[in-house]
Motif scaffolding. Structure first.
Motif, PDB file in Angstrom:
ATOM      1  N   PRO A 194       0.798  -0.967   0.061  1.00 55.34           N
ATOM      2  CA  PRO A 194      -0.192   0.088   0.074  1.00 55.34           C
ATOM      3  C   PRO A 194       0.789   1.501   0.009  1.00 55.34           C
ATOM      4  CG  PRO A 194       0.199  -0.953   2.217  1.00 55.34           C
ATOM      5  CD  PRO A 194       0.693  -1.798   1.278  1.00 55.34           C
ATOM      6  N   ALA A 195       2.244   1.093   0.173  1.00 55.88           N
ATOM      7  CA  ALA A 195       3.148   2.256   0.211  1.00 55.88           C
ATOM      8  C   ALA A 195       4.404   2.118  -0.604  1.00 55.88           C
ATOM      9  CB  ALA A 195       3.291   2.673   1.785  1.00 55.88           C
ATOM     10  N   VAL A 196       4.874   2.987  -1.379  1.00 50.69           N
ATOM     11  CA  VAL A 196       5.908   2.805  -2.006  1.00 50.69           C
ATOM     12  C   VAL A 196       6.889   4.122  -1.888  1.00 50.69           C
ATOM     13  CG1 VAL A 196       7.000   2.834  -4.358  1.00 50.69           C
ATOM     14  CG2 VAL A 196       5.197   1.166  -3.852  1.00 50.69           C
ATOM     15  N   LEU A 197       8.060   4.019  -1.528  1.00 55.86           N
ATOM     16  CA  LEU A 197       8.973   5.184  -1.290  1.00 55.86           C
ATOM     17  C   LEU A 197      10.087   5.288  -2.431  1.00 55.86           C
ATOM     18  CD1 LEU A 197      10.420   7.547  -0.222  1.00 55.86           C
ATOM     19  CD2 LEU A 197      11.616   5.714   1.283  1.00 55.86           C
ATOM     20  N   LEU A 198       9.866   5.950  -3.460  1.00 57.87           N
ATOM     21  CA  LEU A 198      10.902   6.400  -4.459  1.00 57.87           C
ATOM     22  C   LEU A 198      12.198   6.810  -3.696  1.00 57.87           C
ATOM     23  CD1 LEU A 198       8.474   7.434  -7.301  1.00 57.87           C
ATOM     24  CD2 LEU A 198       9.412   5.030  -6.855  1.00 57.87           C
ATOM     25  N   ALA A 199      13.209   6.391  -3.791  1.00 59.87           N
ATOM     26  CA  ALA A 199      14.459   7.012  -3.387  1.00 59.87           C
ATOM     27  C   ALA A 199      15.620   6.496  -4.512  1.00 59.87           C
ATOM     28  CB  ALA A 199      14.688   6.315  -1.959  1.00 59.87           C
ATOM     29  N   THR A 200      15.273   6.701  -5.711  1.00 54.82           N
ATOM     30  CA  THR A 200      15.996   6.318  -6.777  1.00 54.82           C
ATOM     31  C   THR A 200      17.337   7.105  -7.035  1.00 54.82           C
ATOM     32  OG1 THR A 200      14.503   7.275  -8.197  1.00 54.82           O
ATOM     33  CG2 THR A 200      14.099   5.082  -7.785  1.00 54.82           C
ATOM     34  N   GLY A 201      17.604   8.166  -6.574  1.00 59.61           N
ATOM     35  CA  GLY A 201      18.735   8.999  -6.621  1.00 59.61           C
ATOM     36  C   GLY A 201      18.678   9.942  -7.898  1.00 59.61           C
ATOM     37  N   GLY A 202      19.685  10.251  -8.368  1.00 64.18           N
ATOM     38  CA  GLY A 202      19.791  11.301  -9.658  1.00 64.18           C
ATOM     39  C   GLY A 202      19.532  10.942 -10.909  1.00 64.18           C
ATOM     40  N   LEU A 203      19.781  11.705 -11.951  1.00 65.27           N
ATOM     41  CA  LEU A 203      19.466  11.303 -13.256  1.00 65.27           C
ATOM     42  C   LEU A 203      20.936  11.972 -14.311  1.00 65.27           C
ATOM     43  CD1 LEU A 203      19.150  14.902 -14.219  1.00 65.27           C
ATOM     44  CD2 LEU A 203      16.709  13.985 -13.398  1.00 65.27           C
ATOM     45  N   GLY A 204      22.094  11.926 -13.744  1.00 66.12           N
ATOM     46  CA  GLY A 204      23.302  12.279 -14.329  1.00 66.12           C
ATOM     47  C   GLY A 204      23.451  11.539 -15.587  1.00 66.12           C
ATOM     48  N   GLN A 205      23.295  10.259 -15.642  1.00 65.48           N
ATOM     49  CA  GLN A 205      23.417   9.419 -16.647  1.00 65.48           C
ATOM     50  C   GLN A 205      22.872   9.666 -17.771  1.00 65.48           C
ATOM     51  OE1 GLN A 205      26.055   7.170 -17.357  1.00 65.48           O
ATOM     52  NE2 GLN A 205      26.984   7.246 -15.172  1.00 65.48           N
ATOM     53  N   LEU A 206      21.770  10.787 -17.904  1.00 64.80           N
ATOM     54  CA  LEU A 206      21.168  11.215 -19.049  1.00 64.80           C
ATOM     55  C   LEU A 206      22.160  12.239 -19.822  1.00 64.80           C
ATOM     56  CD1 LEU A 206      18.626  10.344 -17.566  1.00 64.80           C
ATOM     57  CD2 LEU A 206      17.378  12.160 -18.515  1.00 64.80           C
ATOM     58  N   TYR A 207      23.387  12.382 -19.333  1.00 69.64           N
ATOM     59  CA  TYR A 207      24.293  13.212 -19.952  1.00 69.64           C
ATOM     60  C   TYR A 207      25.405  12.460 -20.495  1.00 69.64           C
ATOM     61  CZ  TYR A 207      21.454  17.225 -18.779  1.00 69.64           C
ATOM     62  OH  TYR A 207      20.280  18.187 -18.709  1.00 69.64           O
ATOM     63  N   SER A 208      26.502  13.061 -21.254  1.00 66.60           N
ATOM     64  CA  SER A 208      27.723  11.981 -21.659  1.00 66.60           C
ATOM     65  C   SER A 208      28.544  12.104 -20.597  1.00 66.60           C
ATOM     66  CB  SER A 208      28.090  12.743 -22.949  1.00 66.60           C
ATOM     67  OG  SER A 208      27.130  12.569 -24.175  1.00 66.60           O
ATOM     68  N   VAL A 209      28.736  13.112 -20.032  1.00 66.05           N
ATOM     69  CA  VAL A 209      29.661  13.192 -18.765  1.00 66.05           C
ATOM     70  C   VAL A 209      29.071  13.785 -17.418  1.00 66.05           C
ATOM     71  CG1 VAL A 209      31.929  14.355 -18.074  1.00 66.05           C
ATOM     72  CG2 VAL A 209      31.452  13.822 -20.506  1.00 66.05           C
ATOM     73  N   THR A 210      28.996  12.620 -16.614  1.00 59.83           N
ATOM     74  CA  THR A 210      28.667  12.839 -15.381  1.00 59.83           C
ATOM     75  C   THR A 210      29.536  12.613 -14.087  1.00 59.83           C
ATOM     76  OG1 THR A 210      26.483  12.488 -14.103  1.00 59.83           O
ATOM     77  CG2 THR A 210      27.529  10.850 -15.500  1.00 59.83           C
ATOM     78  N   SER A 211      29.274  13.067 -12.810  1.00 60.61           N
ATOM     79  CA  SER A 211      29.697  12.693 -11.720  1.00 60.61           C
ATOM     80  C   SER A 211      28.978  11.298 -11.043  1.00 60.61           C
ATOM     81  CB  SER A 211      29.895  13.654 -10.637  1.00 60.61           C
ATOM     82  OG  SER A 211      28.610  13.885 -10.234  1.00 60.61           O
ATOM     83  N   GLN A 238      21.981  20.635 -11.876  1.00 64.78           N
ATOM     84  CA  GLN A 238      23.346  21.431 -11.534  1.00 64.78           C
ATOM     85  C   GLN A 238      24.528  20.572 -11.972  1.00 64.78           C
ATOM     86  OE1 GLN A 238      25.082  20.923  -7.355  1.00 64.78           O
ATOM     87  NE2 GLN A 238      24.000  23.003  -7.057  1.00 64.78           N
ATOM     88  N   PHE A 239      25.407  21.286 -12.498  1.00 63.44           N
ATOM     89  CA  PHE A 239      26.745  20.729 -13.198  1.00 63.44           C
ATOM     90  C   PHE A 239      27.774  21.226 -11.899  1.00 63.44           C
ATOM     91  CE2 PHE A 239      23.890  20.572 -16.861  1.00 63.44           C
ATOM     92  CZ  PHE A 239      24.503  19.604 -17.717  1.00 63.44           C
ATOM     93  N   HIS A 240      28.387  19.906 -11.652  1.00 64.68           N
ATOM     94  CA  HIS A 240      29.562  20.130 -10.565  1.00 64.68           C
ATOM     95  C   HIS A 240      30.570  20.935 -11.561  1.00 64.68           C
ATOM     96  CE1 HIS A 240      32.626  19.889  -7.775  1.00 64.68           C
ATOM     97  NE2 HIS A 240      31.719  19.314  -6.775  1.00 64.68           N
ATOM     98  N   PRO A 241      31.118  22.210 -10.970  1.00 64.69           N
ATOM     99  CA  PRO A 241      32.189  22.921 -11.580  1.00 64.69           C
ATOM    100  C   PRO A 241      33.696  22.110 -11.877  1.00 64.69           C
ATOM    101  CG  PRO A 241      31.432  24.216  -9.795  1.00 64.69           C
ATOM    102  CD  PRO A 241      30.781  22.873  -9.470  1.00 64.69           C
ATOM    103  N   ALA A 344      36.672  20.266 -15.668  1.00 64.00           N
ATOM    104  CA  ALA A 344      35.303  20.773 -16.422  1.00 64.00           C
ATOM    105  C   ALA A 344      34.130  20.541 -15.794  1.00 64.00           C
ATOM    106  CB  ALA A 344      35.613  20.557 -17.696  1.00 64.00           C
ATOM    107  N   PRO A 345      32.985  21.283 -15.933  1.00 57.20           N
ATOM    108  CA  PRO A 345      31.774  20.740 -15.569  1.00 57.20           C
ATOM    109  C   PRO A 345      31.394  19.524 -16.010  1.00 57.20           C
ATOM    110  CG  PRO A 345      31.823  23.242 -16.121  1.00 57.20           C
ATOM    111  CD  PRO A 345      33.089  22.633 -16.867  1.00 57.20           C
ATOM    112  N   ALA A 346      30.522  18.989 -15.123  1.00 50.88           N
ATOM    113  CA  ALA A 346      29.903  17.622 -15.529  1.00 50.88           C
ATOM    114  C   ALA A 346      28.552  17.524 -14.720  1.00 50.88           C
ATOM    115  CB  ALA A 346      30.755  16.525 -14.798  1.00 50.88           C
ATOM    116  N   ALA A 347      27.491  16.946 -15.375  1.00 54.18           N
ATOM    117  CA  ALA A 347      26.157  16.682 -14.756  1.00 54.18           C
ATOM    118  C   ALA A 347      26.144  15.882 -13.407  1.00 54.18           C
ATOM    119  CB  ALA A 347      25.189  15.666 -15.727  1.00 54.18           C
ATOM    120  N   HIS A 348      25.739  16.706 -12.227  1.00 55.67           N
ATOM    121  CA  HIS A 348      25.788  16.269 -11.199  1.00 55.67           C
ATOM    122  C   HIS A 348      24.788  15.921 -10.394  1.00 55.67           C
ATOM    123  CE1 HIS A 348      28.191  15.783  -7.377  1.00 55.67           C
ATOM    124  NE2 HIS A 348      27.764  16.831  -6.738  1.00 55.67           N
TER     125      HIS A 348
END
Length: 524
Positions: A194-211, A238-241, A344-348
């Motif tokens: 009856p209850a679901v918690l989404l704690a799936t984290g981020g989406l950086g892998q939608l970009y070519s370079v990410t942390s 947010q892109f980490h600098p 260089a900045p990367a999707a973060h």
């Protein structure tokens, strides 16, 4: 739907700081919990966090700068958020920080100590005080993850590793009924809950370079949209600098902001200080400011990277304080003690996500979200450094209490099939499109190109990643101003009329549309 079956009161999707905190706390309250993660229990994004936990600790721990306070932390957070953080939510989450960190410490986490035996603290971008506590020098996330995984093991929290959640199941009126899941061999199953918690984290892998690690593909956004939840602030990626620049794609080693907190400076390839005269905080300006300045300077010089000069640090101190950075540099053939580090900045980090209260509740009955996948109102248009681990700890605990309180009104329900078609785009094409047109410095022409590219279905496409990417592009195209980490080259200024969040939902045809459209359905 056929295959294996399981059940629980609460299913937690993801094993990062928010998910494990919630699972452990909920089980302690007597809630039947099951954690589902598509990798191993210790393979989430949490373990990659370097900087630390931003928190104003009480005097008895000896870790507070005398002039610091929770109110000052709130003020710094609101400033970094460029007008879009919610004051009440920010104050509530940060005020719970000390108790959350105490709880983590009681679970076995160990933070670095100063020479006088108190908790060491550092300062990062956007902070006016030294309030970031850290562990293992620059391995705070790894220590937090270790402590929580160990605590979950001691508490015998059940975990399904290497299981992929394909959809949140709902009943005929849209209330949560469980999850559709496939195991490591692709065999489908259903977890009734009856209850679901989404704690799936981020989406950086939608970009070519990410942390971000390879698991950070934005799953939770797509799952929430299909379940009927609202999302907001997705344009603020947010892109980490300072990610280590090697010329390769994929996950790039992070060069922690704490290095600039200890005197490292950004220099361009022409030998000029990158941040000179740009912001009163200089190299410790908020991340959107630093990343934006680096990208503009790279364009001016036709360069691929700038340099982070930390050669003022002696080797012993560097290795002790920044062991992760040192190892990454040496692996890339760089000796950071005697030569500047190419960065260089990367999707973060995704500042937006599934719209929730500070207790993780969404507007879908039985659906909760916490951590990077959630939009609590804390981050606004730009996240203040090291607020993310704190948010995961605080909101994870709050979700546990919320679920425990809500369960008497929830019950196991029969689900109905979701027959909407959501097409996918090939992952390589998706990442190239997002990096080229939806990174730092966007414009209407590029975003329209991205819309077209993401609208072309392919047989090898990833439907979940595509839905999340389309939601980001839709939001970025709608916000015709620059604010926080959303930089529009065709709308370089900020406008007071845009000082509000943009909310979106998925319509019956599978398209991402403004949330107000749903309010108009059936009118007339």
């Amino acid at each position: 739907m056929t295959g294996w079956e399981a059940s629980a009161d609460l299913v937690v999707v993801g094993s990062g700081v928010a998910g494990l905190t919630a699972a452990i706390a909920a089980q302690e309250l007597g809630v039947r919990v099951l954690v589902v993660t598509k990798a191993g229990i210790a393979d989430g994004s949490t373990g990659w966090a370097q900087g630390g936990v931003a928190v104003v600790l009480p005097d008895d721990l000896g870790a507070r700068t005398p002039e610091d306070s929770v109110a000052a932390h709130v003020a710094d957070t609101m400033t970094a958020a460029a007008g879009l953080a919610e004051q009440a939510a920010t104050a509530a989450i940060l005020a719970d920080g000390p108790a959350a960190v105490r709880g983590l410490f009681a679970s076995g986490a160990r933070f670095d100590l100063a020479s006088d035996g108190t908790w060491a603290r550092t300062r990062e971008g956007g902070h006016r005080a030294f309030r970031v506590v850290h562990a293992g020098g620059d391995a705070t996330g790894a220590e937090v993850e270790r402590a929580l995984v160990e605590a979950a093991g001691k508490a015998s929290v059940p975990v399904l590793e290497r299981h992929l959640v394909t959809s949140v199941l709902t009943d005929a009126v849209g209330r949560v009924a469980g999850l559709a899941v496939s195991d490591g061999s692709g065999r489908p199953g259903v977890v009734s809950a009856p209850a679901v918690l989404l704690a799936t984290g981020g989406l950086g892998q939608l970009y070519s370079v990410t942390s971000n690690p390879e698991q950070a593909t934005g799953d939770g956004i797509g799952l929430a949209l299909r379940a009927g939840a609202r999302v907001a602030d997705l344009e603020f990626v947010q892109f980490h600098p300072t990610a280590l620049h090697t010329g390769a794609t994929g996950r790039a080693p992070l060069i922690t902001e704490a290095m600039r907190g200890e005197g490292a400076v950004l220099v361009d390839t022409a030998g000029e200080l990158v941040m000179a005269g740009v912001h009163p905080l200089g190299d410790l300006a908020p991340r959107d400011v630093v990343s934006g300045r680096i990208v503009r300077r790279l364009a001016e010089l036709s360069a691929e990277h700038v340099l982070l000069d930390a050669t003022h640090l002696d080797r012993d101190h560097f290795v002790r304080r920044f062991p992760t950075v040192y190892a990454s540099c040496r692996a890339a053939g760089i000796d950071p003690v005697i030569e500047p580090i190419p960065v260089a900045p990367a999707a973060h980090f995704s500042c937006g996500g599934v719209v929730t209260t500070v207790d993780g509740r969404t507007d879908v009955v039985g659906l909760y979200a916490a951590g990077e996948v959630a939009r609590t109102g804390l981050h606004g248009a730009n996240r203040l450094a090291s607020n993310s681990l704190l948010e995961g700890l605080v909101v994870g605990e709050r979700v546990a209490r919320a679920v425990h309180a809500d369960l008497p009104a929830l019950s196991l329900r029969s689900y109905v099939a979701d027959d909407r078609d959501v097409f996918g785009v090939a992952v390589d094409k998706l990442r190239t499109t997002m990096s080229r047109y939806v990174g730092i410095g966007r414009d209407a022409t590029g975003l329209a190109t991205a819309v077209d590219a993401l609208g072309q279905s392919t047989v090898d496409g990833d439907a979940g990643m595509t839905l999340t990417a389309r939601a980001i592009v839709t939001a970025a195209l709608a916000r015709t101003e620059s604010r926080g980490c959303h930089l529009r080259t065709d709308y370089p200024g900020s406008s007071e009329s845009w000082r509000h969040s943009l909310e979106f939902v998925m319509d019956p045809a599978g398209f991402v549309v403004p949330a107000e459209n749903r309010l108009l359905e059936g009118v007339g």
